[in-house]
Write a protein that holds these residues in place. Structure first.
Motif, PDB file in Angstrom:
ATOM      1  N   ASP A 319      -4.260   8.431  -3.969  1.00  0.00           N
ATOM      2  CA  ASP A 319      -3.337   8.369  -5.100  1.00  0.00           C
ATOM      3  C   ASP A 319      -4.098   7.777  -6.285  1.00  0.00           C
ATOM      4  O   ASP A 319      -3.865   6.651  -6.711  1.00  0.00           O
ATOM      5  N   ARG A 321      -4.039   8.373  -9.354  1.00  0.00           N
ATOM      6  CA  ARG A 321      -3.276   8.119 -10.594  1.00  0.00           C
ATOM      7  C   ARG A 321      -2.680   6.724 -10.600  1.00  0.00           C
ATOM      8  O   ARG A 321      -2.578   6.085 -11.640  1.00  0.00           O
ATOM      9  N   ASN A 322      -2.261   6.283  -9.434  1.00  0.00           N
ATOM     10  CA  ASN A 322      -1.658   4.957  -9.316  1.00  0.00           C
ATOM     11  C   ASN A 322      -2.103   4.323  -7.999  1.00  0.00           C
ATOM     12  O   ASN A 322      -1.312   4.156  -7.077  1.00  0.00           O
ATOM     13  N   GLN A 367     -10.272   6.058 -12.123  1.00  0.00           N
ATOM     14  CA  GLN A 367     -10.022   7.453 -12.498  1.00  0.00           C
ATOM     15  C   GLN A 367     -10.757   7.773 -13.788  1.00  0.00           C
ATOM     16  O   GLN A 367     -10.583   7.123 -14.805  1.00  0.00           O
ATOM     17  N   ASN A 370      -9.919  14.600 -14.255  1.00  0.00           N
ATOM     18  CA  ASN A 370      -8.592  15.131 -13.951  1.00  0.00           C
ATOM     19  C   ASN A 370      -8.347  15.008 -12.456  1.00  0.00           C
ATOM     20  O   ASN A 370      -9.079  15.589 -11.661  1.00  0.00           O
ATOM     21  N   PRO A 371      -7.339  14.239 -12.047  1.00  0.00           N
ATOM     22  CA  PRO A 371      -7.116  14.005 -10.605  1.00  0.00           C
ATOM     23  C   PRO A 371      -6.921  15.298  -9.813  1.00  0.00           C
ATOM     24  O   PRO A 371      -7.434  15.416  -8.692  1.00  0.00           O
TER      25      PRO A 371
END
Length: 495
Positions: A319, A321-322, A367, A370-371
């Protein structure tokens, strides 16, 4: 949601009603109690009413001068006349002509209008009878009024209505009182047994309706059946709502003898049981429909349970992004997956050892790309292939499906999908959307793990539970030893 099978009926079923009542049993019971209490309160506060009934018989007078043939004709016409006239008597009883004499004779302190509300007259079918009933809170008054009304009606029909300027004409109709009204021994209203029976029946019906309405209006998952009605996968276990899961260590490490630790172990056993014997089936992708449903808590605790059992385990925080695995385990997370698959660090620098030599963790890292592109890259797929062969179990914590479909990207190539649903958190609409997306991609979840389940009160036993005290801190075990394990970190826990 899954399409209904052939022959399956749409709409509400009895089973749906039963499930709704079971889920909202307290609502149904409260509704039942309120309705029954209201009906009982109304019933027992009503003033008892008594009903007395008198009865009259209507006959037709024939003239004495009629011969045999004429008498027969007169009787036939008289019967027709009686039939038409007797139908007017129930309404005639409520008129001033009949009731005012009753008020005057009995000295009643009432009006014709008020008295008319207590008087009822009827003509039983296919008879020449007129029944006059009077309802009153005094049984003696009820019988007196009923007899007086019958007498007044008789006088009006047989004489007064047929007088012509003082000259009385014999009425063709004769009314005879055939049954006097007597004071009733018991009240006719309220019918306590009937009212209470109706109250209970109404309470049950309204309770079911209230439960159904509450169920239809409830947009969130409340129990296992809510999930299995949407997702075609079994519920493999549940983690209770407890502060023990908020510690900077998993419950098996911090509270190994606790009820929460047993919940995690049960989930581990069930997950291992449903995994097929196929390639990449040892790779378990953990996701949820929406955020804050406890997927990371489930991931780290499940990975710990597999490691406790002696299996070689790798926990990956995908994860990006978070990222939250490093925070959950209180380890360094600046270097990890994003650096490894872009060849900026080696696996020895990115993967950390945690708790035991057979338990490794790969944090998300920072990050910078782009994930979606990063996680769907050839390098990521190659990493999955590599770690699937090197570890007994690989647990991948991914973003919620409503944020990104990273979990589907991983699962479509063979890994198993574990869906996490939070009780009171998961939105049914989001869960349906997630299931529909998985079906479109031909992905079937291996199972569902429930989170934030309400804990049942533990029974007394020979050992202590952990994490149940008010401040959420762990307790000591049966022999008093401190169960808080030391965790290897940073430079001491490189793989």
């Amino acid at each position: 949601m899954n399409e209904p099978e052939e022959g399956q009926q749409d709409g509400l079923t009895v089973m749906d009603l039963l499930m709704a009542v079971r889920k909202h049993l307290i609502t149904a019971i409260v509704t039942l109690v309120i309705v029954v209490a209201a009906v009982a309160g109304y019933t027992f506060t009503r003033t008892p009413q008594y009903t007395a009934t008198s009865e009259l018989l209507a006959t037709y007078r024939t003239s004495a001068s009629s011969n045999n043939s004429g008498a027969g004709t007169e009787l036939n016409s008289g019967a027709s006349y009686l039939t038409s006239q007797i139908q007017t008597y129930p309404q005639l009883v409520k008129t001033e002509s009949v009731l005012q004499p009753v008020i005057d004779d009995l000295g009643l302190n009432t009006t014709v209008t008020d008295l008319a509300t207590t008087v009822t007259a009827s003509n039983p079918t296919d008879t020449m009878l007129v029944d006059i009933s009077v309802q009153n809170d005094n049984p003696k008054d009820a019988s007196n009024i009923a007899n007086a009304v019958a007498k007044s009606l008789k006088e009006q029909v047989t004489s007064t209505l047929y007088s012509d300027e003082g000259d009385k004409i014999v009425s063709p109709v004769n009314l005879t009182i055939v049954q006097q009204a007597y004071a009733p021994a018991s009240p006719s209203s309220p019918n306590i047994n009937l009212y209470l029976a109706v109250g209970v029946l109404s309470g049950i019906i309204l309770g079911i309706v209230a439960a159904l309405i509450k169920d239809l209006m409830d947009t969130r998952v409340r129990q296992d059946s809510d999930v299995t009605a949407i997702v075609d996968a079994p519920v493999l276990g549940g983690l209770t709502r407890n502060d023990a899961y908020d510690d900077k260590a998993t419950v098996i490490i911090a509270h190994p003898a606790s009820r929460e630790a047993e919940e995690v172990r049960r989930l581990r056993t069930n997950v291992a049981f449903v995994l097929p014997d196929e390639k990449f089936s040892n790779v378990i992708v953990v996701t949820s429909a929406g955020p804050a449903e406890g997927k990371t808590t489930t991931s780290v605790n499940l990975a710990t349970a597999f490691a406790e059992n002696g299996s070689k385990v790798l926990l990956i925080d995908a994860d990006v992004r978070n990222p939250s695995v490093s925070k959950k385990l209180d380890i360094e997370g600046t270097v990890g997956l994003t650096h490894l698959i872009t060849n900026r660090v080696s696996s020895q620098d990115a993967i950390q050892r945690y708790w035991k030599p057979n338990f490794h963790v790969l944090p998300a890292g920072k990050q910078n790309l782009n994930p979606s592109i990063l996680l769907n890259s050839r390098a990521m797929k190659a990493l999955i292939v590599q770690v699937a062969g090197a570890y007994d179990y690989v647990i991948i914590d991914t973003a919620p499906m409503q944020v990104a479909n990273d979990a589907a990207v991983f699962a479509k190539d063979g890994p198993e999908l574990l869906l996490v649903a939070g009780v009171g958190v998961t939105e049914k609409k989001q869960l349906k959307q997630t299931e529909q997306e998985l079906e479109t991609l031909n992905i079937k979840a291996a199972g569902v793990a429930m989170n934030y389940v309400e804990a049942e009160k533990p029974q007394k036993s020979g050992y202590y539970y952990y994490g149940d005290d008010a401040d959420g801190k762990g307790k000591k075990g049966q022999h008093g030893e401190d169960k808080k394990s030391k965790i290897l970190k940073n430079d001491d826990n490189k793989a």
